[in-house]
Scaffold this active site. Structure first.
Site, PDB file in Angstrom:
ATOM      1  N   HIS A 194       2.806 -11.619  13.987  1.00  9.14           N
ATOM      2  CA  HIS A 194       3.771 -12.408  15.026  1.00  9.14           C
ATOM      3  C   HIS A 194       3.520 -13.381  15.013  1.00  9.14           C
ATOM      4  CE1 HIS A 194       7.240 -12.175  16.764  1.00  9.14           C
ATOM      5  NE2 HIS A 194       7.153 -10.634  17.717  1.00  9.14           N
TER       6      HIS A 194
ATOM      7  N   THR B 238       0.908  -1.208  -0.022  1.00 10.15           N
ATOM      8  CA  THR B 238      -0.515   0.714  -0.346  1.00 10.15           C
ATOM      9  C   THR B 238       0.715   1.428   0.085  1.00 10.15           C
ATOM     10  OG1 THR B 238      -1.434   1.561   1.099  1.00 10.15           O
ATOM     11  CG2 THR B 238       0.131  -0.280   3.204  1.00 10.15           C
TER      12      THR B 238
END
Length: 412
Positions: free
Chosen positions: A383, A331
């Site tokens: 994560h 993006t």
């Protein structure tokens, strides 16, 4: 011969849709392949066109109604002839209508707006249109009624020749200075879906962001040197920055497979290909069309594909299949002036790269202070799937490839 107008067959990932706009009204003449109705889904706006010449006989599903896959939304009379804005309920006395009434029938008016105008005795020719393609909406009629009430008694009536707003005008509320007005509008399906997915991404992923900065001097010099030759060679396709980032990300994804993976329940799905989504901003919200098998694409293919997707997105013509899948997303908030941001994951992907504005800053180069064109990069990642070490090394790899673009070609 009467035929049914049906909603398109939705993919499995799309449960239903909403009637966004009827471009024709009952009794109106329609040519083959002319647009009848827009149906908005969670991902894209689908267009339903006429299969033959004829007349729109009946609207079964009005604007705002929910429709299912292949559900009947209207009735079409093939081969028939009609007049713009005509209605099947018109009485024989209609031939005595005044010229002004005939002009009103030629206007593009939403069904709800026409009904409200009839109830309130409003002349549609005096109403300022703000809808798509100069269409008069219910909100336009309400605003006209409000303006008439607030206008002084001696004020002249609104001019009938007021030009309708251009089709490309954004459907955003406008307020007069000093007013404490409010306007409540329903959230579009696309905007609601975007909101739901972004909130879900934050709630269901252990999202973390790591940052770095890249010196864009080498890429800018390379682009400046070859952009004219590139455009001439590739039939008008311009050499932009996004192509370099997509190629750098592709190489980095091959070196760090976990960043190119996704989580499916308790399983980790590793993808042996690189399908990169490129976020595109539209008036209705952010969409992410996907470039497939980017590893096999050249810079011209990437740049051309991005430009094509951007045009389709602004015209509302992106297909659902063009936005499905994707193993990684890029993006670019820099086109709007963003210096730094934290992009949100695009589930089920496990990482997203954020580009930002190129800005000159003083940098220490070999013991000397130099002014360099710098860009901050942000990598948000899940994560649960990606360790911090891998995320940092992935971002450093992109930085190194961009600061020395020859490494992309040499695969080093």
């Amino acid at each position: 011969m009467s035929t049914e107008i049906k909603a398109p067959v939705f993919p499995e990932s799309v449960a239903d849709g909403t009637i966004a706009t009827w471009h024709k009204q009952p009794g109106e003449q329609v040519s083959r392949d002319e647009l009848l109705v827009d149906i908005e889904t969670d991902k894209v706006v689908l267009e339903v066109v006429a299969q033959n010449d004829g007349v729109l006989k009946e609207i079964i599903k009005a604007e705002g109604d929910t429709v299912l896959s292949s559900e009947v939304v209207g009735i079409f009379e093939e081969g028939a002839t009609g007049s713009a804005g005509g209605s099947k309920d018109e009485a024989p006395a209609a031939k005595e209508e005044t010229a002004q009434e005939a002009d009103e029938d030629d206007l593009k008016v939403n069904p709800a707006a026409r009904k409200l105008a009839e109830e309130k005795g409003v002349q549609l020719s005096a109403v300022k249109a703000t809808g798509k393609d100069g269409r008069i909406t219910k909100e336009d009629v309400l605003n006209h009624i409000k303006a008439e009430k607030e206008a002084p008694a001696a004020a002249p009536a609104p001019k009938a020749e007021s030009a309708p707003a251009p089709a490309s005008a954004p459907s955003m509320p406008s307020f007069n200075a000093g007013e404490r007005a409010e306007k409540r509008v329903p959230m579009t399906r696309l905007r609601a879906t975007i909101a739901k997915r972004l909130v879900s991404a934050q709630q269901n992923a252990a999202m973390l962001t790591t940052y770095n900065e890249v010196d864009m001097k080498a890429v800018m010099e390379l682009r400046s040197q070859y952009k004219d030759m590139f455009e001439k060679k590739h039939d008008g396709v311009r050499l932009g920055f996004m192509g370099f980032f997509v190629k750098a990300a592709t190489e980095a994804l091959k070196r760090f497979p976990s960043v190119n993976a996704s989580i499916d329940g308790n399983d980790i799905v590793y993808h042996g290909y690189q399908d990169i989504g490129v976020a595109v901003s539209t008036d209705k919200g952010l969409v992410v069309p996907v470039l497939r098998d980017v590893d096999a694409m050249g810079l011209a293919d990437i740049e051309g594909g991005i430009v094509d997707y951007a045009k389709k997105a602004k015209q509302g013509k992106l297909g659902i299949e063009e936005m499905q899948g994707g193993t990684f997303t890029i993006t670019n908030g820099g086109v709007f002036g963003s210096l730094m941001s934290t992009p949100i994951l695009n589930p089920p992907q496990t990482a997203i790269l954020g580009m930002h504005k190129i800005q000159e800053r003083p940098m220490a180069i070999n013991g000397q202070v130099e002014i360099r064109p710098m860009m901050y990069l942000a990598l948000s990642y899940d994560h649960r799937m990606i360790d911090g070490k891998e995320a940092v090394q992935f971002l450093v790899t992109i930085k190194e490839l961009l600061e020395d673009p020859a490494r992309i070609l040499l695969d080093v």
